[in-house]
Design an enzyme around this catalytic site. Structure first.
Site, mmCIF file in Angstrom:
data_model
loop_
_atom_site.group_PDB
_atom_site.id
_atom_site.type_symbol
_atom_site.label_atom_id
_atom_site.label_comp_id
_atom_site.label_asym_id
_atom_site.label_seq_id
_atom_site.Cartn_x
_atom_site.Cartn_y
_atom_site.Cartn_z
ATOM 1 N N SER A 41 -84.028 -5.302 36.606
ATOM 2 C CA SER A 41 -84.900 -4.437 35.792
ATOM 3 C C SER A 41 -86.211 -4.274 36.560
ATOM 4 O O SER A 41 -87.257 -4.777 36.191
ATOM 5 C CB SER A 41 -85.142 -5.036 34.408
ATOM 6 O OG SER A 41 -85.842 -6.249 34.473
ATOM 7 N N HIS A 151 -79.632 -7.818 31.604
ATOM 8 C CA HIS A 151 -79.131 -9.087 32.147
ATOM 9 C C HIS A 151 -77.906 -9.612 31.412
ATOM 10 O O HIS A 151 -77.465 -10.735 31.651
ATOM 11 C CB HIS A 151 -80.235 -10.150 32.125
ATOM 12 C CG HIS A 151 -81.359 -9.851 33.066
ATOM 13 N ND1 HIS A 151 -82.512 -10.579 33.106
ATOM 14 C CD2 HIS A 151 -81.495 -8.894 34.025
ATOM 15 C CE1 HIS A 151 -83.325 -10.094 34.031
ATOM 16 N NE2 HIS A 151 -82.734 -9.057 34.594
ATOM 17 N N GLU A 160 -85.225 -11.202 27.577
ATOM 18 C CA GLU A 160 -85.321 -12.661 27.723
ATOM 19 C C GLU A 160 -85.971 -13.291 26.497
ATOM 20 O O GLU A 160 -87.027 -12.850 26.055
ATOM 21 C CB GLU A 160 -86.173 -13.005 28.964
ATOM 22 C CG GLU A 160 -85.601 -12.425 30.241
ATOM 23 C CD GLU A 160 -86.566 -12.517 31.428
ATOM 24 O OE1 GLU A 160 -87.517 -13.321 31.379
ATOM 25 O OE2 GLU A 160 -86.360 -11.757 32.380
ATOM 26 N N GLU A 202 -79.321 -14.863 33.945
ATOM 27 C CA GLU A 202 -80.290 -15.938 34.230
ATOM 28 C C GLU A 202 -79.903 -17.245 33.563
ATOM 29 O O GLU A 202 -80.740 -18.139 33.395
ATOM 30 C CB GLU A 202 -81.698 -15.494 33.816
ATOM 31 C CG GLU A 202 -82.205 -14.341 34.665
ATOM 32 C CD GLU A 202 -83.673 -14.022 34.443
ATOM 33 O OE1 GLU A 202 -84.306 -14.629 33.557
ATOM 34 O OE2 GLU A 202 -84.195 -13.164 35.174
ATOM 35 N N ASP A 237 -89.504 -11.620 27.122
ATOM 36 C CA ASP A 237 -89.716 -10.508 28.036
ATOM 37 C C ASP A 237 -88.928 -9.348 27.438
ATOM 38 O O ASP A 237 -87.691 -9.370 27.474
ATOM 39 C CB ASP A 237 -89.218 -10.846 29.445
ATOM 40 C CG ASP A 237 -89.415 -9.666 30.401
ATOM 41 O OD1 ASP A 237 -90.003 -8.642 29.959
ATOM 42 O OD2 ASP A 237 -88.993 -9.772 31.566
ATOM 43 N N GLU A 268 -93.947 -10.179 27.206
ATOM 44 C CA GLU A 268 -94.028 -9.504 28.515
ATOM 45 C C GLU A 268 -93.469 -8.091 28.394
ATOM 46 O O GLU A 268 -92.468 -7.887 27.698
ATOM 47 C CB GLU A 268 -93.214 -10.336 29.521
ATOM 48 C CG GLU A 268 -93.117 -9.745 30.920
ATOM 49 C CD GLU A 268 -92.234 -10.629 31.815
ATOM 50 O OE1 GLU A 268 -92.160 -11.850 31.586
ATOM 51 O OE2 GLU A 268 -91.590 -10.076 32.728
ATOM 52 N N ASP A 302 -95.417 -6.841 33.776
ATOM 53 C CA ASP A 302 -94.487 -7.134 34.877
ATOM 54 C C ASP A 302 -94.175 -5.805 35.569
ATOM 55 O O ASP A 302 -94.776 -5.493 36.601
ATOM 56 C CB ASP A 302 -93.228 -7.815 34.332
ATOM 57 C CG ASP A 302 -92.158 -7.977 35.407
ATOM 58 O OD1 ASP A 302 -92.487 -7.832 36.595
ATOM 59 O OD2 ASP A 302 -90.984 -8.237 35.060
ATOM 60 N N LYS A 327 -94.558 -11.819 41.092
ATOM 61 C CA LYS A 327 -93.289 -11.959 41.808
ATOM 62 C C LYS A 327 -93.537 -11.532 43.257
ATOM 63 O O LYS A 327 -93.726 -10.333 43.521
ATOM 64 C CB LYS A 327 -92.228 -11.041 41.203
ATOM 65 C CG LYS A 327 -91.814 -11.379 39.770
ATOM 66 C CD LYS A 327 -90.968 -10.250 39.195
ATOM 67 C CE LYS A 327 -90.354 -10.634 37.868
ATOM 68 N NZ LYS A 327 -89.757 -9.445 37.185
ATOM 69 N N HIS A 355 -89.333 -16.053 39.057
ATOM 70 C CA HIS A 355 -88.147 -15.789 39.878
ATOM 71 C C HIS A 355 -87.657 -14.367 39.621
ATOM 72 O O HIS A 355 -88.292 -13.636 38.865
ATOM 73 C CB HIS A 355 -87.062 -16.803 39.504
ATOM 74 C CG HIS A 355 -86.531 -16.581 38.097
ATOM 75 N ND1 HIS A 355 -85.334 -17.030 37.653
ATOM 76 C CD2 HIS A 355 -87.084 -15.890 37.043
ATOM 77 C CE1 HIS A 355 -85.142 -16.655 36.391
ATOM 78 N NE2 HIS A 355 -86.194 -15.979 36.006
ATOM 79 N N LYS A 378 -91.753 -18.810 35.136
ATOM 80 C CA LYS A 378 -90.557 -18.299 34.471
ATOM 81 C C LYS A 378 -89.384 -18.480 35.413
ATOM 82 O O LYS A 378 -89.368 -17.924 36.504
ATOM 83 C CB LYS A 378 -90.787 -16.817 34.157
ATOM 84 C CG LYS A 378 -89.939 -16.274 33.047
ATOM 85 C CD LYS A 378 -90.497 -14.964 32.533
ATOM 86 C CE LYS A 378 -90.216 -13.831 33.470
ATOM 87 N NZ LYS A 378 -89.570 -12.654 32.887
HETATM 88 P P1 PGA Z 1 -85.457 -8.702 37.121
HETATM 89 O O1 PGA Z 1 -85.900 -9.250 35.705
HETATM 90 O O2 PGA Z 1 -85.581 -9.792 38.103
HETATM 91 O O3 PGA Z 1 -84.035 -8.255 36.881
HETATM 92 O O4 PGA Z 1 -86.362 -7.531 37.419
HETATM 93 C C1 PGA Z 1 -86.876 -10.217 35.545
HETATM 94 C C2 PGA Z 1 -88.006 -9.741 34.706
HETATM 95 O O5 PGA Z 1 -88.005 -8.571 34.247
HETATM 96 O O6 PGA Z 1 -88.940 -10.506 34.486
HETATM 97 ZN ZN ZN Z 2 -90.047 -8.863 33.186
#
Ligand code: PGA
Ligand code: ZN
Length: 401
Positions: A41, A151, A160, A202, A237, A268, A302, A327, A355, A378
């Protein structure tokens, strides 16, 4: 610091997709490898990862020939050189994955040369300026126990569902979180049949639910039964850029209900990636007077901010968030990721290092989270090898290694 050899190859990530691994040797003979994760995503303004085969080719034919035998004063010098060598804003020529893999391998080889743990070296490179009154020095764990959205193959809109232990050590956090995780898995299997304990990308459980809040009811019930409900906070999230078929009004109603019933610590990406305005509205309405980590509700960007200081400045100007996801692979080098952390601290935002959903067994991100003294980390569920690698690295870090 001179690089004497650099090689690259394709390896698999946790979704069976090709990603990049590099092996780098310094002139002093110290060797280090690094591999990079991949998101699903992803935000539109993230640095561009190229297909792994192309990134590997670029490392071998362009980066290696340009950096071998060249003297780099420090991490920033290498990263700046790579960014300039690429020459594009999104790192689309060499690939953000190619550049980041080299950047991390160099970081790791330098730490080994100094004979210090990677997190310690990251602290030196960051030049840590950790304000002990605003940061914990010890990131809280954001454990993803239920997976939805992109996911998982279920009906959850949110991506999440996070359990965030409120205890002092990593070991205790992992203990609290895993107890709830296991109890939740058993409760899901009882309530929805055996297959309900199957896992998403995840490592969180991924069955269908009655509605988007049912996971919270079940997580809360599992924690209460274990008498751990007072030792955790909850979060989500939403990853709302990828939510299909829900109006902003419906999302807002859902957040209102969620906040009223569960008083979450963390939300998030509540809205889609360019909706700075509605981010600002939910932040203003709920975040309380305290800044960043002291706010009663952290609203984190994010996809909104993508570890990119230009996007962060926009979000800051519009008062869209009081927290941020960091990230490194969204921006594509260690130095730039550290710059993003620095800017987030300047803005008074809570910092949550994360991650990606497609991970390798590289545990760099655990050292990074601890090294920059993030407020949160996270890292998925305490299951599946690529997630467990990060949990186990944290336990090691806590022992001073
Ligand atoms: P992604 O999802 O690693 O698939 O982008 C993680 C997130 O959105 O925090
Ligand atoms: Zn996110």
């Amino acid at each position: 610091m001179k690089v004497s050899s650099l090689s690259a190859r394709q390896i698999l990530d946790s979704r069976g997709q090709w990603t990049v691994e590099v092996a780098l040797t310094l002139q002093n003979g110290v060797r280090a490898t690094a591999s990079v994760p991949q998101g699903k995503s992803t935000g539109a303004t993230e640095a561009r990862a190229l297909p792994a085969a192309m990134a590997v080719r670029n490392i071998k034919s362009v980066i290696a020939t340009r950096i071998i035998h060249k003297d780099f004063l420090d991490q920033a010098a290498l990263d700046e050189f790579l960014v300039r060598l690429d020459g594009t804003k999104a790192k689309s020529r060499l690939g953000a994955n190619a550049i980041l893999a080299v950047s991390i391998a160099f970081l790791r080889a330098t730490a080994r040369t100094k004979k210090v743990p990677l997190w310690k070296h990251i602290r030196d490179v960051y030049g840590i300026w950790v304000d002990p009154t605003t940061t914990t020095l010890h990131p809280r764990l954001f454990m993803n126990v239920v997976n939805g959205g992109l996911h998982a193959g279920n009906n959850l809109h949110f991506q999440e569902y996070l359990v965030i232990p409120r205890v002092r050590t990593f070991a205790e956090s992992v203990d609290v979180g895993t107890k709830i995780y296991h109890a939740l898995g058993a409760a899901l299997a009882r309530a929805k049949g055996h297959g309900a304990a199957n896992l998403g990308d995840e490592g969180g459980f991924a069955p269908n639910f009655k509605d988007d809040l049912e996971p919270f009811r079940m997580i809360h019930a599992a924690a209460k039964k274990l008498k751990l409900d007072k030792k955790i906070d909850l979060g989500i999230d939403a990853a709302a850029t990828d939510i299909k078929g829900m109006t902003r009004a419906r999302l807002n109603n859902l957040y209102k209900k969620l906040i009223k019933e569960y008083a979450p610590l963390y939300i998030e990406d509540p809205f889609s990636e360019n909706d700075f305005k509605n981010f600002a509205a939910i932040t203003a309405a709920n975040a309380g007077a305290g800044a960043g980590v002291k706010s009663k509700l952290w609203i984190a960007g994010d996809d909104l901010t993508t570890t990119n200081t230009d996007r962060m400045a926009l979000a800051h100007a519009k008062k869209s968030v009081n927290a941020i996801i960091i990230k490194p692979n969204q921006i594509g080098s260690v130095t730039e990721a550290l710059n993003a952390v620095r800017l987030a601290r300047e803005y008074g935002w809570a910092v949550v290092v994360s991650h990606r959903s497609g991970e390798t067994n590289d545990d760099f991100i655990a050292d990074f989270a601890y090294g920059v003294a993030a407020d949160g980390f996270k890292l998925g569920a305490p299951a599946r090898g690529e997630r467990v690698a990060k949990y186990n690295r944290l336990l090691e870090i806590e022992e001073g290694k």
